[in-house]
Motif scaffolding. Structure first.
Motif, PDB file in Angstrom:
ATOM      1  N   GLU A  50      -8.516   2.527  10.223  1.00 37.20           N
ATOM      2  CA  GLU A  50      -9.005   2.738   8.861  1.00 37.20           C
ATOM      3  C   GLU A  50      -7.903   3.071   7.870  1.00 37.20           C
ATOM      4  N   SER A  51      -6.719   3.453   8.398  1.00 40.33           N
ATOM      5  CA  SER A  51      -5.614   3.834   7.525  1.00 40.33           C
ATOM      6  C   SER A  51      -4.315   3.818   8.327  1.00 40.33           C
ATOM      7  N   VAL A  52      -3.198   3.974   7.639  1.00 46.31           N
ATOM      8  CA  VAL A  52      -1.908   4.084   8.328  1.00 46.31           C
ATOM      9  C   VAL A  52      -1.926   5.319   9.218  1.00 46.31           C
ATOM     10  N   PRO A  81       0.834  -1.212   0.000  1.00 48.00           N
ATOM     11  CA  PRO A  81       0.000   0.000   0.000  1.00 48.00           C
ATOM     12  C   PRO A  81       0.864   1.256   0.000  1.00 48.00           C
ATOM     13  N   SER A  82       0.472   2.247  -0.783  1.00 52.63           N
ATOM     14  CA  SER A  82       1.294   3.445  -0.942  1.00 52.63           C
ATOM     15  C   SER A  82       1.510   4.180   0.378  1.00 52.63           C
ATOM     16  N   ASP A  83       0.522   4.149   1.283  1.00 55.31           N
ATOM     17  CA  ASP A  83       0.709   4.817   2.569  1.00 55.31           C
ATOM     18  C   ASP A  83       1.801   4.145   3.390  1.00 55.31           C
ATOM     19  N   PHE A 119       0.030  -6.701  13.015  1.00 54.22           N
ATOM     20  CA  PHE A 119      -0.722  -5.675  12.305  1.00 54.22           C
ATOM     21  C   PHE A 119      -0.348  -5.767  10.836  1.00 54.22           C
ATOM     22  N   ALA A 120      -1.361  -5.814   9.985  1.00 53.18           N
ATOM     23  CA  ALA A 120      -1.136  -5.938   8.548  1.00 53.18           C
ATOM     24  C   ALA A 120      -1.839  -4.804   7.815  1.00 53.18           C
ATOM     25  N   ALA A 121      -1.167  -4.268   6.813  1.00 53.04           N
ATOM     26  CA  ALA A 121      -1.754  -3.259   5.932  1.00 53.04           C
ATOM     27  C   ALA A 121      -2.319  -3.987   4.721  1.00 53.04           C
ATOM     28  N   ALA A 122      -3.583  -3.732   4.451  1.00 51.81           N
ATOM     29  CA  ALA A 122      -4.232  -4.361   3.304  1.00 51.81           C
ATOM     30  C   ALA A 122      -4.276  -3.393   2.131  1.00 51.81           C
ATOM     31  N   GLY A 123      -4.569  -3.930   0.973  1.00 52.85           N
ATOM     32  CA  GLY A 123      -4.639  -3.114  -0.238  1.00 52.85           C
ATOM     33  C   GLY A 123      -5.652  -1.994  -0.147  1.00 52.85           C
ATOM     34  N   PRO A 139      -7.580  -7.623  -0.505  1.00 51.91           N
ATOM     35  CA  PRO A 139      -6.373  -8.136  -1.145  1.00 51.91           C
ATOM     36  C   PRO A 139      -5.415  -8.576  -0.038  1.00 51.91           C
ATOM     37  N   PRO A 140      -4.483  -9.475  -0.307  1.00 50.99           N
ATOM     38  CA  PRO A 140      -3.570  -9.940   0.746  1.00 50.99           C
ATOM     39  C   PRO A 140      -2.905  -8.773   1.478  1.00 50.99           C
ATOM     40  N   GLY A 141      -2.723  -8.952   2.792  1.00 47.54           N
ATOM     41  CA  GLY A 141      -2.135  -7.917   3.622  1.00 47.54           C
ATOM     42  C   GLY A 141      -0.666  -8.191   3.901  1.00 47.54           C
ATOM     43  N   ILE A 142       0.041  -7.126   4.238  1.00 48.07           N
ATOM     44  CA  ILE A 142       1.467  -7.218   4.544  1.00 48.07           C
ATOM     45  C   ILE A 142       1.655  -6.887   6.021  1.00 48.07           C
ATOM     46  N   VAL A 143       2.199  -7.843   6.766  1.00 42.67           N
ATOM     47  CA  VAL A 143       2.457  -7.617   8.185  1.00 42.67           C
ATOM     48  C   VAL A 143       3.626  -6.653   8.309  1.00 42.67           C
TER      49      VAL A 143
END
Length: 165
Positions: free
Chosen positions: A148-150, A63-65, A123-127, A109-113
């Motif tokens: 809801e966001s970074v 994710p760009s954030d 904690f994972a950021a999703a697409g 979409p798959p999340g990145i821990v």
């Protein structure tokens, strides 16, 4: 969710404010808790961490954030805020991604821990931009919305650090 992208200047301001809050917390920590604090710090990005961020972006779309966050911050270590919070360096995120893969979160979409707490929850950021927290200390368990966001995630961390002073 607003759809606005994370502003690097906002992140820099958050770093300054949160670092000041952590300094205040650490100045009275021993007296308040009876034991010395751990290493509580917001570590700003360096040329080396920028390279790690670029390598992470090359490894997988993130994710760009999250990219914006890593362009300003190398890592966050808050072991003495509540039960602890840690935003891992991009190099660690890439290592974990290679070892464990991404996490599947509901219909996202798959999340990145990219972070964890002192209890081992991830904690994972999703697409979508949302931040998810694992229900248990597992890469393969259910995840629930944490922010809801970074930016929302960082605001929560800042409030937690300030709330302990």
């Amino acid at each position: 969710m607003s759809g606005e992208r994370l502003d690097p200047e906002w992140v820099r301001g958050w770093c300054e404010g949160t670092s000041a809050g952590l300094a205040a917390l650490m100045s009275s920590f021993l007296e308040t808790h009876g034991y010395p604090p751990g290493e509580n710090a917001v570590v700003l990005a360096t040329d080396e961490s920028h390279g790690a961020t670029d390598a992470l972006v090359d490894l997988t779309p993130i994710p760009s954030d999250l990219t914006t966050l890593y362009w300003v911050v190398c890592e966050i270590s808050m072991p003495d805020v509540e039960h602890g919070y840690f935003v891992h360096p991009a190099s660690t995120v890439a290592e974990h991604l290679r070892e464990h893969g991404s996490v599947q979160i509901d219909d996202e979409p798959p999340g990145i821990v990219f972070a964890s707490d002192g209890g081992g929850h991830l904690f994972a950021a999703a697409g979508s931009g949302r931040i998810w927290r694992s229900a248990t200390a597992s890469w393969f368990d259910d995840f629930e919305v944490a922010a809801e966001s970074v930016q929302d995630f960082l605001e929560q961390l800042g409030r937690r650090a300030a709330g302990q002073t």
